[in-house]
Structures are given as structure tokens and as C-alpha cells.
Design a protein around this motif. Structure first.
Motif, PDB file in Angstrom:
ATOM      1  N   ALA A   3       0.871  -1.180   0.000  1.00  0.00           N
ATOM      2  CA  ALA A   3       0.000   0.000   0.000  1.00  0.00           C
ATOM      3  C   ALA A   3       0.904   1.224   0.000  1.00  0.00           C
ATOM      4  N   LYS A   4       1.066   1.813  -1.160  1.00  0.00           N
ATOM      5  CA  LYS A   4       2.046   2.889  -1.325  1.00  0.00           C
ATOM      6  C   LYS A   4       1.690   4.127  -0.501  1.00  0.00           C
ATOM      7  N   ASN A   5       0.450   4.578  -0.619  1.00  0.00           N
ATOM      8  CA  ASN A   5       0.060   5.813   0.083  1.00  0.00           C
ATOM      9  C   ASN A   5       0.127   5.662   1.598  1.00  0.00           C
ATOM     10  N   GLU A   6      -0.308   4.499   2.086  1.00  0.00           N
ATOM     11  CA  GLU A   6      -0.323   4.278   3.534  1.00  0.00           C
ATOM     12  C   GLU A   6       1.024   3.804   4.051  1.00  0.00           C
ATOM     13  N   GLY A   7       1.870   3.297   3.148  1.00  0.00           N
ATOM     14  CA  GLY A   7       3.206   2.897   3.560  1.00  0.00           C
ATOM     15  C   GLY A   7       3.270   1.605   4.354  1.00  0.00           C
ATOM     16  N   PHE A   8       2.593   0.562   3.878  1.00  0.00           N
ATOM     17  CA  PHE A   8       2.781  -0.756   4.518  1.00  0.00           C
ATOM     18  C   PHE A   8       2.824  -1.847   3.462  1.00  0.00           C
ATOM     19  N   VAL A   9       3.372  -2.981   3.864  1.00  0.00           N
ATOM     20  CA  VAL A   9       3.442  -4.121   2.948  1.00  0.00           C
ATOM     21  C   VAL A   9       3.096  -5.401   3.711  1.00  0.00           C
ATOM     22  N   ILE A  10       2.248  -6.221   3.102  1.00  0.00           N
ATOM     23  CA  ILE A  10       1.901  -7.531   3.656  1.00  0.00           C
ATOM     24  C   ILE A  10       2.862  -8.531   3.026  1.00  0.00           C
ATOM     25  N   THR A  11       3.658  -9.214   3.841  1.00  0.00           N
ATOM     26  CA  THR A  11       4.772  -9.981   3.276  1.00  0.00           C
ATOM     27  C   THR A  11       4.620 -11.498   3.334  1.00  0.00           C
ATOM     28  N   GLY A  12       3.475 -12.007   3.826  1.00  0.00           N
ATOM     29  CA  GLY A  12       3.347 -13.467   3.910  1.00  0.00           C
ATOM     30  C   GLY A  12       4.532 -14.046   4.654  1.00  0.00           C
ATOM     31  N   LEU A  60      11.747  -0.731  -0.977  1.00  0.00           N
ATOM     32  CA  LEU A  60      10.625   0.109  -0.516  1.00  0.00           C
ATOM     33  C   LEU A  60      11.183   1.125   0.492  1.00  0.00           C
ATOM     34  N   PRO A  61      10.454   2.231   0.720  1.00  0.00           N
ATOM     35  CA  PRO A  61      10.928   3.213   1.706  1.00  0.00           C
ATOM     36  C   PRO A  61      11.162   2.569   3.073  1.00  0.00           C
ATOM     37  N   GLU A  62      12.208   3.042   3.758  1.00  0.00           N
ATOM     38  CA  GLU A  62      12.624   2.465   5.048  1.00  0.00           C
ATOM     39  C   GLU A  62      11.499   2.464   6.085  1.00  0.00           C
ATOM     40  N   LYS A  63      10.648   3.480   6.031  1.00  0.00           N
ATOM     41  CA  LYS A  63       9.615   3.588   7.072  1.00  0.00           C
ATOM     42  C   LYS A  63       8.397   2.687   6.793  1.00  0.00           C
ATOM     43  N   THR A  64       8.418   1.973   5.677  1.00  0.00           N
ATOM     44  CA  THR A  64       7.307   1.081   5.342  1.00  0.00           C
ATOM     45  C   THR A  64       7.076   0.046   6.446  1.00  0.00           C
ATOM     46  N   THR A  65       5.843  -0.045   6.931  1.00  0.00           N
ATOM     47  CA  THR A  65       5.502  -1.049   7.939  1.00  0.00           C
ATOM     48  C   THR A  65       5.340  -2.408   7.280  1.00  0.00           C
ATOM     49  N   VAL A  66       5.935  -3.414   7.884  1.00  0.00           N
ATOM     50  CA  VAL A  66       5.853  -4.779   7.367  1.00  0.00           C
ATOM     51  C   VAL A  66       4.848  -5.568   8.205  1.00  0.00           C
ATOM     52  N   TYR A  67       3.829  -6.113   7.549  1.00  0.00           N
ATOM     53  CA  TYR A  67       2.885  -7.002   8.221  1.00  0.00           C
ATOM     54  C   TYR A  67       3.152  -8.426   7.753  1.00  0.00           C
ATOM     55  N   PRO A  68       3.860  -9.208   8.568  1.00  0.00           N
ATOM     56  CA  PRO A  68       4.270 -10.543   8.117  1.00  0.00           C
ATOM     57  C   PRO A  68       3.205 -11.619   8.342  1.00  0.00           C
TER      58      PRO A  68
END
Ligand SMILES: [Zn+2]
Ligand SMILES: [Zn+2]
Length: 218
Positions: free
Chosen positions: A144-153, A185-193
Motif C-alpha cells: 500500500a504505497k500511500n499508507e506505507g505498509f506491505v503484507i509480506t506473507g 521500498l521506503p525504510e519507514k514502510t511497515t511490514v505485516y508478516p
């Protein structure tokens, strides 16, 4: 604005995520609810928040991540989206399940094949798809680019990475996926594993012992 809710479910403590925005449309990732109380808790969250599920997505098709594919797709009348390479795992899901003491009555086939060229759309929101093999064929991450998070499985975890000793696992490929798709991805991106607590790209670059080793190999 996208909101995200995490439910750790089943004996593997898989993170099931519900992603929704102000329209209340939502997408469900990796439905791991196995026990009756887990299914009730999930359904209650959906109804109490007035959410409308529009799509079911698997980050990859390991047994712990697909347990409730059939249950959720029937309950909410939604399609299952996953990468085509996940089909092989689904074909053998019943046998895998038995090995782990999990009984799956029906295996829901993939309705919509998705890959990097596609996006996940719901409400007024959009998630980019990243193709990240190495832990399992067909592994996808969702950004999610605008919100800055990634779901990484099961690609990247808090201070860890996915295992590569299961069928189709490939250590070098996993490192490549992490470095080229996630660590760009930007460093501040939240990772949801897929398991365990959230983290950030920047934190993992500095503190993840498994990727520091990988960087030297590339
Ligand atoms: Zn996995
Ligand atoms: Zn997993």
C-alpha cells in the motif's frame, strides 16, 4: 485511508489480515481461522464494523494460510485470488493437512490468478502486487504505497525470513526477492508478516540477521 486488522489464527499462529477503507469494503488475506471460536471472532469483527468483504487473497498456498479459503469464500460469497504457481500446493493441500492434523473438507480452487501486473482494488484503495518467490512458488507481497505498509506473507518476518526447506523453497531466490522487491521500498514502510509482530523495512535492513548474510551473497 486503509486500515488493517491482524488476527493470529490456528496452531501455526498465521496472521490473517483484514484490509479496509472508509467505504467499508475489505479484502481478507490468508484466512487461517480453523477453530469455531476463531471463526466466530472473525465474523463478529466483520459484522460489528459493518465491513463488506469483496475479495479473498492468499500470499502463498501453504496449508496454514489457506485453511479457511473454502469457509470464507462461501460465507462472504467472494472469489479467491492467488498466483497461478500456488495451484500445486492446493492440489496436495488435503494430504499436507492430514500430516499436520488439520482436516480440510473442501479445497477451494483459485478463481482469479494474480501477478505483478495486477493490482488489488477495493473501495477507493489499491494495493500493488510484488512477486516474491523463494519461500514457496507463487509467493506474493502486497504494498500500500500511500499508507506505507506491505503484507509480506512468509517472505520477511520480524528479525527472520521464511524457511526454504519446504517444496519449491529456494534460499538464493528468497534473498533476491527480499533485496530487490522489499528492501527497495521506503525504510519507514511497515511490514505485516505472515507470522509474528509487525516491523519496518528499515529495521529489518539493520537488524535482521538472515538478510545481512544474504546481502554478501548477492
Ligand atoms: Zn509458508
Ligand atoms: Zn506460514
Amino acid at each position: 485511508m486503509i486500515q488493517i486488522k491482524r488476527f493470529p489464527f490456528n496452531d501455526f499462529q498465521v496472521n490473517t489480515y483484514v484490509v479496509y477503507d472508509e467505504t467499508n469494503e475489505c479484502v481478507i488475506f490468508d484466512p487461517g481461522m480453523y477453530y469455531e471460536n476463531e471463526r466466530n471472532e472473525f465474523n463478529q469483527f466483520i459484522s460489528e464494523n459493518g465491513l463488506k468483504p469483496v475479495l479473498l487473497v492468499n500470499t502463498h498456498a501453504h496449508i496454514d494460510h489457506i485453511i479457511a479459503n473454502d469457509f470464507i469464500s462461501k460465507k462472504y460469497q467472494i472469489k479467491l485470488a492467488a498466483h497461478k504457481e500456488s495451484e500445486g500446493f492446493l492440489k496436495h493441500a488435503k494430504e499436507y493437512g492430514i500430516n499436520f492434523g488439520i482436516q480440510l473438507d473442501e479445497i477451494k480452487p483459485i478463481d482469479t490468478f494474480i501477478s505483478e501486473e495486477d493490482t488489488i482494488k477495493f473501495g477507493q484503495s489499491e494495493l500493488q502486487i510484488l512477486y516474491t518467490p523463494g519461500h514457496a512458488d507463487g509467493s506474493l507481497c502486497f504494498y500500500a504505497k500511500n499508507e506505507g505498509f506491505v503484507i509480506t506473507g512468509d517472505v520477511l518476518f520480524f528479525q527472520s525470513i521464511g524457511r526454504t526447506d519446504l517444496p519449491t523453497g529456494n534460499y538464493d531466490l528468497l534473498q533476491e526477492s527480499i533485496w530487490e522487491k522489499l528492501f527497495t521500498l521506503p525504510e519507514k514502510t511497515t511490514v505485516y508478516p505472515g507470522h509474528g509482530p509487525e516491523t519496518t523495512i528499515g529495521y529489518e535492513k539493520l537488524h535482521n540477521p538472515f538478510v545481512a548474510i544474504g546481502k554478501d551473497l548477492l
